[in-house]
Design a protein around this motif. Structure first.
Motif, PDB file in Angstrom:
ATOM      1  N   LYS A 257       0.809  -1.214   0.000  1.00 39.65           N
ATOM      2  CA  LYS A 257       0.000   0.000   0.000  1.00 39.65           C
ATOM      3  C   LYS A 257       0.848   1.272   0.000  1.00 39.65           C
ATOM      4  O   LYS A 257       0.326   2.361   0.195  1.00 39.65           O
ATOM      5  N   LYS A 258       2.148   1.107  -0.212  1.00 42.89           N
ATOM      6  CA  LYS A 258       3.049   2.242  -0.023  1.00 42.89           C
ATOM      7  C   LYS A 258       2.692   3.418  -0.924  1.00 42.89           C
ATOM      8  O   LYS A 258       2.553   3.268  -2.122  1.00 42.89           O
ATOM      9  N   GLN A 259       2.569   4.567  -0.309  1.00 40.50           N
ATOM     10  CA  GLN A 259       2.379   5.833  -1.004  1.00 40.50           C
ATOM     11  C   GLN A 259       3.625   6.667  -0.732  1.00 40.50           C
ATOM     12  O   GLN A 259       4.008   6.880   0.413  1.00 40.50           O
ATOM     13  N   THR A 260       4.288   7.096  -1.796  1.00 39.27           N
ATOM     14  CA  THR A 260       5.496   7.896  -1.621  1.00 39.27           C
ATOM     15  C   THR A 260       5.166   9.151  -0.826  1.00 39.27           C
ATOM     16  O   THR A 260       4.164   9.816  -1.068  1.00 39.27           O
ATOM     17  N   LYS A 261       6.037   9.467   0.139  1.00 41.15           N
ATOM     18  CA  LYS A 261       5.824  10.620   1.015  1.00 41.15           C
ATOM     19  C   LYS A 261       6.865  11.699   0.753  1.00 41.15           C
ATOM     20  O   LYS A 261       8.005  11.411   0.393  1.00 41.15           O
ATOM     21  N   LEU A 262       6.451  12.933   0.974  1.00 42.94           N
ATOM     22  CA  LEU A 262       7.358  14.077   0.917  1.00 42.94           C
ATOM     23  C   LEU A 262       7.468  14.641   2.329  1.00 42.94           C
ATOM     24  O   LEU A 262       6.478  15.136   2.885  1.00 42.94           O
ATOM     25  N   PHE A 263       8.673  14.571   2.902  1.00 42.61           N
ATOM     26  CA  PHE A 263       8.915  15.033   4.273  1.00 42.61           C
ATOM     27  C   PHE A 263       9.655  16.370   4.246  1.00 42.61           C
ATOM     28  O   PHE A 263      10.438  16.640   3.337  1.00 42.61           O
ATOM     29  N   THR A 264       9.422  17.168   5.270  1.00 43.66           N
ATOM     30  CA  THR A 264      10.239  18.354   5.509  1.00 43.66           C
ATOM     31  C   THR A 264      10.453  18.468   7.008  1.00 43.66           C
ATOM     32  O   THR A 264       9.593  18.068   7.805  1.00 43.66           O
ATOM     33  N   ASN A 265      11.603  19.004   7.413  1.00 41.99           N
ATOM     34  CA  ASN A 265      11.958  19.019   8.829  1.00 41.99           C
ATOM     35  C   ASN A 265      11.302  20.164   9.582  1.00 41.99           C
ATOM     36  O   ASN A 265      11.208  21.288   9.089  1.00 41.99           O
TER      37      ASN A 265
ATOM     38  N   ASN B  80      10.778   7.548  -0.652  1.00 40.64           N
ATOM     39  CA  ASN B  80      10.307   8.779  -0.023  1.00 40.64           C
ATOM     40  C   ASN B  80      11.337   9.889  -0.233  1.00 40.64           C
ATOM     41  O   ASN B  80      12.532   9.634  -0.408  1.00 40.64           O
ATOM     42  N   ILE B  81      10.857  11.143  -0.198  1.00 37.48           N
ATOM     43  CA  ILE B  81      11.744  12.303  -0.314  1.00 37.48           C
ATOM     44  C   ILE B  81      11.780  13.035   1.024  1.00 37.48           C
ATOM     45  O   ILE B  81      10.735  13.333   1.606  1.00 37.48           O
ATOM     46  N   TYR B  82      12.987  13.320   1.509  1.00 36.23           N
ATOM     47  CA  TYR B  82      13.175  14.156   2.694  1.00 36.23           C
ATOM     48  C   TYR B  82      13.797  15.473   2.238  1.00 36.23           C
ATOM     49  O   TYR B  82      14.981  15.530   1.902  1.00 36.23           O
ATOM     50  N   ASP B  83      12.990  16.523   2.200  1.00 32.38           N
ATOM     51  CA  ASP B  83      13.446  17.845   1.767  1.00 32.38           C
ATOM     52  C   ASP B  83      14.025  18.555   2.983  1.00 32.38           C
ATOM     53  O   ASP B  83      13.289  19.062   3.842  1.00 32.38           O
TER      54      ASP B  83
ATOM     55  N   ARG C 141      22.501  15.547  12.677  1.00 36.41           N
ATOM     56  CA  ARG C 141      22.677  14.095  12.848  1.00 36.41           C
ATOM     57  C   ARG C 141      21.374  13.434  13.276  1.00 36.41           C
ATOM     58  O   ARG C 141      21.020  12.357  12.793  1.00 36.41           O
ATOM     59  N   LYS C 142      20.656  14.069  14.200  1.00 32.63           N
ATOM     60  CA  LYS C 142      19.396  13.490  14.665  1.00 32.63           C
ATOM     61  C   LYS C 142      18.378  13.389  13.532  1.00 32.63           C
ATOM     62  O   LYS C 142      17.651  12.396  13.433  1.00 32.63           O
ATOM     63  N   LEU C 143      18.329  14.413  12.686  1.00 36.10           N
ATOM     64  CA  LEU C 143      17.411  14.374  11.546  1.00 36.10           C
ATOM     65  C   LEU C 143      17.789  13.259  10.585  1.00 36.10           C
ATOM     66  O   LEU C 143      16.922  12.565  10.050  1.00 36.10           O
ATOM     67  N   LEU C 144      19.083  13.070  10.370  1.00 38.69           N
ATOM     68  CA  LEU C 144      19.535  12.020   9.460  1.00 38.69           C
ATOM     69  C   LEU C 144      19.125  10.643   9.971  1.00 38.69           C
ATOM     70  O   LEU C 144      18.603   9.815   9.222  1.00 38.69           O
ATOM     71  N   THR C 145      19.356  10.381  11.263  1.00 36.52           N
ATOM     72  CA  THR C 145      19.045   9.062  11.816  1.00 36.52           C
ATOM     73  C   THR C 145      17.543   8.826  11.904  1.00 36.52           C
ATOM     74  O   THR C 145      17.116   7.684  12.057  1.00 36.52           O
ATOM     75  N   ALA C 146      16.745   9.892  11.794  1.00 36.84           N
ATOM     76  CA  ALA C 146      15.288   9.734  11.838  1.00 36.84           C
ATOM     77  C   ALA C 146      14.684   9.507  10.452  1.00 36.84           C
ATOM     78  O   ALA C 146      13.480   9.330  10.326  1.00 36.84           O
ATOM     79  N   THR C 147      15.523   9.508   9.405  1.00 40.04           N
ATOM     80  CA  THR C 147      15.022   9.214   8.059  1.00 40.04           C
ATOM     81  C   THR C 147      14.968   7.704   7.865  1.00 40.04           C
ATOM     82  O   THR C 147      15.705   6.952   8.504  1.00 40.04           O
ATOM     83  N   SER C 148      14.107   7.272   6.968  1.00 40.68           N
ATOM     84  CA  SER C 148      13.948   5.844   6.717  1.00 40.68           C
ATOM     85  C   SER C 148      14.858   5.400   5.575  1.00 40.68           C
ATOM     86  O   SER C 148      15.377   6.214   4.822  1.00 40.68           O
ATOM     87  N   SER C 149      15.043   4.103   5.466  1.00 38.03           N
ATOM     88  CA  SER C 149      15.737   3.559   4.312  1.00 38.03           C
ATOM     89  C   SER C 149      14.843   3.732   3.082  1.00 38.03           C
ATOM     90  O   SER C 149      13.682   4.100   3.198  1.00 38.03           O
ATOM     91  N   LYS C 150      15.405   3.455   1.909  1.00 39.57           N
ATOM     92  CA  LYS C 150      14.686   3.659   0.648  1.00 39.57           C
ATOM     93  C   LYS C 150      14.169   5.099   0.561  1.00 39.57           C
ATOM     94  O   LYS C 150      12.983   5.367   0.396  1.00 39.57           O
ATOM     95  N   SER C 151      15.101   6.035   0.716  1.00 37.40           N
ATOM     96  CA  SER C 151      14.705   7.443   0.718  1.00 37.40           C
ATOM     97  C   SER C 151      15.723   8.293  -0.025  1.00 37.40           C
ATOM     98  O   SER C 151      16.873   7.896  -0.237  1.00 37.40           O
ATOM     99  N   ILE C 152      15.264   9.478  -0.439  1.00 41.03           N
ATOM    100  CA  ILE C 152      16.109  10.473  -1.097  1.00 41.03           C
ATOM    101  C   ILE C 152      16.142  11.705  -0.210  1.00 41.03           C
ATOM    102  O   ILE C 152      15.116  12.342   0.020  1.00 41.03           O
ATOM    103  N   VAL C 153      17.326  12.039   0.315  1.00 40.55           N
ATOM    104  CA  VAL C 153      17.497  13.226   1.146  1.00 40.55           C
ATOM    105  C   VAL C 153      17.959  14.361   0.234  1.00 40.55           C
ATOM    106  O   VAL C 153      19.002  14.257  -0.415  1.00 40.55           O
TER     107      VAL C 153
END
Length: 467
Positions: free
Chosen positions: A174-182, A268-271, A284-296
């Motif tokens: 059911k994965k829906q690609t997500k767009l994250f921002t900090n 997923n995209i982490y903007d 560093r904390k933001l990096l470790t909170a990102t998931s695998s299979k992602s584009i930072v």
């Protein structure tokens, strides 16, 4: 046991009564009686606390049930078991549930019904278990699993693994690609709520991307090799990550390229907004909170923070001035960003891509974009004839036209972005006018060409004057 629990459950109200009685005594009795009564109340209070401790010990000693907690995070790293459990429990049939939650996140989709119960009963190979979501007023959420001690080995060795695998499988389907921002760190709660997100629904694809077909094919092959490269990266002893630098003038498709990459890989995209980060520790904390299979992604990195140019030491006067500045000023450093890309902390995660974009490649520190950090440098330049043919197909459904020859000639002599070309080809009032669109583009190209020729003449005249 339940009777014992009920008996000692009244201890709290008894203590409250004792304090009320003592307040009354303070107003009525003389001092020597007050002291005697006070000693009696304190003695009674100590006995009640002892009885409570004995009760808790006996309850734990003789209770046949075992509890396992799954917190939402482990220290400051996201606990993926929590996510899998949440997905698994959310997929349980709703027919027998008496408490439901309805939501409609997209207008095109129907109403979605989910369980809205704090306690959910499940059964596995004849063993009953109970799941409960625990949400304290302060702190992180957790799922509490309760089961009978006689099923301990079945639950710990088989059932939990089954739940995690089912949850991950359901989520993948059911994965829906997500767009994250900090979020700013002032909004973080116990290292939670670092990122907010929305569903990513950008339609960009490599098929519709206006660029040289050979370069496009090269990028797609590189992305495919990365996605399938788990064993290769392990073999060569490198973290499973890759860096892409997208550079070129504005409007040449850098953001569209990122969208196409995300849709191609289903990542997923982490903007990442660097200006919202106070220091390297938060980075560093933001990096470790990102998931695998992602584009930072860090867009316009030359404009984000002062990471450009050579690393020249500031003079002492400048350092003294900086000491008096507000401590909340952005202090992400080049060193911190380099560690973010390929330092030890960058290996805390798998299958991750880092993308930088810039309009001014010459402004970036060479250490930031060297091979090994930004592995692939992709120049997105002005529109070529090959890119134009893709845009003509996208916007006008056109493979060929007599005016293509003139457009091809003008594109060789004119610097125009694909975005400007697309704007001229776009339908007006949703009515496609092939002739009108192509003629509009020709006029725009001729105007651009004349403007560029005029600038070149001014430059040449300037050199003649000073030559």
């Amino acid at each position: 046991m339940m009777m014992m629990g009920d008996t000692f459950g009244s201890i709290g109200s008894s203590i409250a009564s004792l304090f009320f009685v003592w307040a009354t005594i303070q107003q009525i009795f003389p001092n020597h009686l007050k002291i005697a009564i006070k000693e009696f109340i304190l003695s009674s209070f100590q006995q009640l606390c002892f009885a409570q401790r004995v009760s808790d010990h006996l309850t734990n000693l003789f209770s046949p049930y075992v509890e396992i907690n799954f917190p939402e995070s482990d220290e400051y790293r996201y606990n993926h078991a929590f996510s899998a459990i949440e997905t698994y429990l959310g997929s349980k049939a709703t027919e027998k549930s008496k408490l439901l939650k309805g939501s409609q996140v997209k207008e095109s989709k129907g109403l979605v019904l989910k369980r809205d119960e704090k306690k959910i009963r499940d059964e596995y190979k004849g063993a009953n278990v109970w799941w409960e979501i625990v949400t304290p007023t302060e702190g992180e959420r957790s799922y509490k699993l309760t089961f009978h001690n006689r099923a301990r080995s079945l639950i710990t060795e088989s059932y939990i693994q089954y739940v995690l695998e089912e949850g991950k499988s359901i989520k993948a389907k059911k994965k829906q690609t997500k767009l994250f921002t900090n979020n700013p760190s002032s909004q973080w709660v116990f290292s939670q709520n670092m990122w907010r997100f929305i569903d990513f629904e950008h339609p960009a694809s490599f098929e519709t991307l206006a660029m040289d077909p050979e370069k496009k094919e090269e990028i797609m092959n590189d992305l495919t090799a990365f996605r399938n490269g788990k064993d290769y990266y392990k073999k060569i002893g490198k973290a499973w990550k890759r860096g892409y630098l997208l550079y070129g003038p504005p409007g040449t498709g850098k953001s569209t390229m990122i969208s196409a990459m995300a849709n191609f890989l289903n990542y997923n995209i982490y903007d990442l907004e660097l200006t919202a980060i106070k220091n390297n520790s938060e980075l560093r904390k933001l990096l470790t909170a990102t998931s695998s299979k992602s584009i930072v992604v860090i867009e316009d990195i030359d404009c984000s923070v002062d990471l450009t140019g050579n690393r020249i030491k500031k003079d002492r006067n400048s350092m003294e001035r900086n000491r008096g500045q507000d401590k909340d000023e952005n202090s992400v450093t080049l060193s911190g960003l380099l560690n973010f890309i390929d330092g030890i902390w960058s290996a805390c995660g798998q299958e991750r891509i880092v993308v930088f974009t810039t309009n001014h490649l010459e402004k970036l520190d060479p250490a930031l974009i060297r091979r090994g950090r930004m592995d692939m440098h992709i120049e997105l330049s002005y529109c070529t004839y090959e890119a134009f043919t893709i845009l003509a197909k996208n916007y006008l459904d056109l493979d060929d036209h007599p005016l293509f020859g003139k457009i091809k000639s003008l594109l060789k002599e004119t610097e125009i972005s694909p975005a400007d070309v697309a704007e001229n080809l776009m339908a007006r009032n949703h009515q496609v006018d092939v002739e009108g669109s192509l003629n509009n583009l020709i006029k725009a190209l001729e105007k651009k060409k004349n403007s560029q020729m005029s600038k070149d003449e001014k430059k040449n005249n300037k050199f003649r004057i000073f030559g």
